[in-house]
Design a protein around this motif. Structure first.
Motif, mmCIF file in Angstrom:
data_model
loop_
_atom_site.group_PDB
_atom_site.id
_atom_site.type_symbol
_atom_site.label_atom_id
_atom_site.label_comp_id
_atom_site.label_asym_id
_atom_site.label_seq_id
_atom_site.Cartn_x
_atom_site.Cartn_y
_atom_site.Cartn_z
ATOM 1 N N CYS A 60 0.829 -1.211 0.000
ATOM 2 C CA CYS A 60 0.000 0.000 0.000
ATOM 3 C C CYS A 60 0.860 1.256 0.000
ATOM 4 O O CYS A 60 0.563 2.229 -0.701
ATOM 5 C CB CYS A 60 -0.924 0.001 1.222
ATOM 6 S SG CYS A 60 -2.209 -1.266 1.194
ATOM 7 N N THR A 63 2.151 1.899 -3.434
ATOM 8 C CA THR A 63 1.115 2.496 -4.283
ATOM 9 C C THR A 63 1.003 3.989 -4.025
ATOM 10 O O THR A 63 0.891 4.798 -4.961
ATOM 11 C CB THR A 63 -0.241 1.819 -4.027
ATOM 12 O OG1 THR A 63 -0.178 0.454 -4.461
ATOM 13 C CG2 THR A 63 -1.366 2.526 -4.773
ATOM 14 N N LEU A 64 1.031 4.380 -2.768
ATOM 15 C CA LEU A 64 0.956 5.801 -2.408
ATOM 16 C C LEU A 64 2.137 6.567 -3.004
ATOM 17 O O LEU A 64 1.952 7.637 -3.614
ATOM 18 C CB LEU A 64 0.937 5.951 -0.890
ATOM 19 C CG LEU A 64 0.858 7.382 -0.353
ATOM 20 C CD1 LEU A 64 -0.463 8.030 -0.733
ATOM 21 C CD2 LEU A 64 1.039 7.395 1.166
ATOM 22 N N LEU A 67 1.809 6.964 -6.882
ATOM 23 C CA LEU A 67 0.921 8.047 -7.290
ATOM 24 C C LEU A 67 1.563 9.410 -7.055
ATOM 25 O O LEU A 67 1.372 10.346 -7.840
ATOM 26 C CB LEU A 67 -0.406 7.947 -6.533
ATOM 27 C CG LEU A 67 -1.258 6.714 -6.844
ATOM 28 C CD1 LEU A 67 -2.507 6.695 -5.965
ATOM 29 C CD2 LEU A 67 -1.651 6.675 -8.319
ATOM 30 N N PHE A 95 -4.694 12.616 -6.930
ATOM 31 C CA PHE A 95 -5.355 11.505 -6.243
ATOM 32 C C PHE A 95 -6.849 11.502 -6.544
ATOM 33 O O PHE A 95 -7.446 10.446 -6.777
ATOM 34 C CB PHE A 95 -5.138 11.608 -4.735
ATOM 35 C CG PHE A 95 -3.752 11.262 -4.278
ATOM 36 C CD1 PHE A 95 -2.874 10.588 -5.103
ATOM 37 C CD2 PHE A 95 -3.320 11.607 -3.013
ATOM 38 C CE1 PHE A 95 -1.585 10.265 -4.690
ATOM 39 C CE2 PHE A 95 -2.034 11.291 -2.585
ATOM 40 C CZ PHE A 95 -1.175 10.618 -3.425
ATOM 41 N N THR A 98 -7.474 10.346 -10.018
ATOM 42 C CA THR A 98 -7.279 8.896 -10.074
ATOM 43 C C THR A 98 -8.512 8.169 -9.564
ATOM 44 O O THR A 98 -8.952 7.166 -10.146
ATOM 45 C CB THR A 98 -6.050 8.484 -9.244
ATOM 46 O OG1 THR A 98 -4.886 9.124 -9.769
ATOM 47 C CG2 THR A 98 -5.855 6.975 -9.270
ATOM 48 N N TYR A 102 -10.779 5.602 -11.674
ATOM 49 C CA TYR A 102 -10.893 4.211 -11.238
ATOM 50 C C TYR A 102 -12.334 3.763 -10.993
ATOM 51 O O TYR A 102 -12.613 2.565 -11.048
ATOM 52 C CB TYR A 102 -10.092 4.000 -9.954
ATOM 53 C CG TYR A 102 -8.610 3.769 -10.171
ATOM 54 C CD1 TYR A 102 -8.017 3.986 -11.413
ATOM 55 C CD2 TYR A 102 -7.793 3.331 -9.132
ATOM 56 C CE1 TYR A 102 -6.667 3.787 -11.605
ATOM 57 C CE2 TYR A 102 -6.432 3.120 -9.321
ATOM 58 C CZ TYR A 102 -5.879 3.350 -10.556
ATOM 59 O OH TYR A 102 -4.539 3.143 -10.738
ATOM 60 N N SER A 326 -3.101 -2.124 -4.681
ATOM 61 C CA SER A 326 -2.915 -1.176 -5.787
ATOM 62 C C SER A 326 -4.204 -0.498 -6.236
ATOM 63 O O SER A 326 -4.165 0.648 -6.709
ATOM 64 C CB SER A 326 -2.288 -1.890 -6.989
ATOM 65 O OG SER A 326 -3.166 -2.906 -7.474
ATOM 66 N N ALA A 330 -5.837 2.665 -3.527
ATOM 67 C CA ALA A 330 -5.851 3.901 -4.320
ATOM 68 C C ALA A 330 -7.249 4.529 -4.316
ATOM 69 O O ALA A 330 -7.378 5.756 -4.287
ATOM 70 C CB ALA A 330 -5.404 3.613 -5.752
#
Length: 345
Positions: A60, A63-64, A67, A95, A98, A102, A326, A330
């Motif tokens: 995690c 992933t942060l 981004l 963010f 995104t 998503y 991921s 996110a």
């Protein structure tokens, strides 16, 4: 920034969009359920319960950071275009964009206009400048995408234990087609931009006679401003090289959650394979479900089984953990950012 700009993010999620999102998530969850039924939920859930939370947390975190790196590349591209936005503000917007990308069906297949809308509403950039920066940043991200995929493909070809399969061969072919086709389309669109402009105007002109909201001259002006913004960005190769460096770092961090998911379950797989599996699985993200939910898990399960040599139950467990690290993480971070973008005016 005005209150109108802050509220515009929320306006994107109207009733019709929410219905599409809801239907997309329902279809995706059904696909995930069917996948688990075929593989076997009991063994998969048992492996998930025994997963090491430390490795999941590291995934995690990666992933942060991923981004954040892509947001930094975005900031550099915007700066080249004459749009100065503080990083602490822009990364929140990234963010939020995104998140919007998503949760929207087909967002993964062409979310640039959607993200550009968010950016234009949350910064001083106009839509054409925003779209030009988003397209440029996405094109920069394609180079590390194909490079990492090439490393994984090379390993598969060179290792003596790999015998090949139809699934892997098709994915390699798909990656190869993208590696050739995308640059070709970009080159043609740039080389023949006058023809592109005229073609779009010809398509729009009949529609402009039906509604006053669309103007052929207005569309022509927007296209010209878009290409002008692209020209301004590409005139600064040093800045683009710095942005490309952040893109590479972001892509490397994007692959790490797959490795941490494997380690969390205690499975045994060569780490270099993530450079093929992660890019290859993104092709499944082009299906019309939010974030490719359902299809990506299925593709990952097949890849981890056929390429990584994992049992199917372990493959699904690893795929699930990877998507938690991921995708779902996110969504969580992006959802919080979206709320902040809405209320921070």
């Amino acid at each position: 920034m005005t209150g109108q700009k802050g509220g515009s993010f929320a306006e994107m999620f109207g009733r019709q969009t929410l219905v599409k999102m809801g239907v997309g998530f329902v279809i995706a969850l059904v696909l995930v359920y069917l996948l688990g039924t075929v593989v076997g939920w009991e063994k998969t859930i048992a492996e998930l319960r025994e997963a090491d939370p430390t490795w999941i947390a590291l995934g995690c975190l990666s992933t942060l950071l991923c981004l954040m790196m892509w947001g930094r590349a975005w900031q550099i591209v915007l700066g080249v275009g004459g749009i100065e936005v503080p990083y602490h503000k822009l990364v929140v917007t990234y963010f939020a964009a995104t998140f919007a990308n998503y949760v929207t069906p087909l967002g993964q297949a062409g979310g640039e206009p959607f993200i550009a809308y968010v950016l234009s509403r949350d910064t001083d950039a106009d839509y054409e400048q925003s779209l030009a920066s988003v397209v440029t940043a996405d094109l920069l991200n394609l180079l590390p995408f194909f490079n990492f995929a090439a490393v994984g493909v090379a390993y598969l070809v060179l290792q003596t234990s790999f015998g090949g399969s139809d699934t892997v061969d098709n994915l390699v072919l798909g990656l190869g087609a993208l590696a050739v086709g995308v640059p070709a389309v970009v080159w043609a669109g740039w080389r023949h931009r006058t023809g592109v402009e005229e073609a779009v105007v010809r398509i729009v002109r009949p529609l402009s006679r039906l509604t006053s909201r669309i103007s052929a001259d207005g569309i022509r002006h927007r296209i010209e401003r878009f290409y002008t913004a692209i020209e301004r960005i590409t005139a600064e190769p040093q800045a683009l090289a710095r942005a490309l460096g952040y893109s590479y770092l972001g892509w490397f961090l994007f692959t790490i959650p797959m490795y941490t998911a494997v380690r969390a379950t205690g499975a045994d797989m060569n780490a270099i394979l993530v450079f093929f599996i992660v890019p290859a699985s993104t092709i499944a993200g082009l299906v019309p479900t939010p974030g490719g939910l359902g299809a990506v898990e299925g593709a990952l399960t097949v890849l981890l089984s056929q390429v990584g040599g994992l049992p199917t139950s372990s493959s699904l467990a690893v795929a699930t953990l990877y998507r938690v690290e991921s995708y779902l993480f996110a969504l969580l971070v992006g959802g919080i950012a979206a709320l902040w973008v809405t209320i921070r005016a």
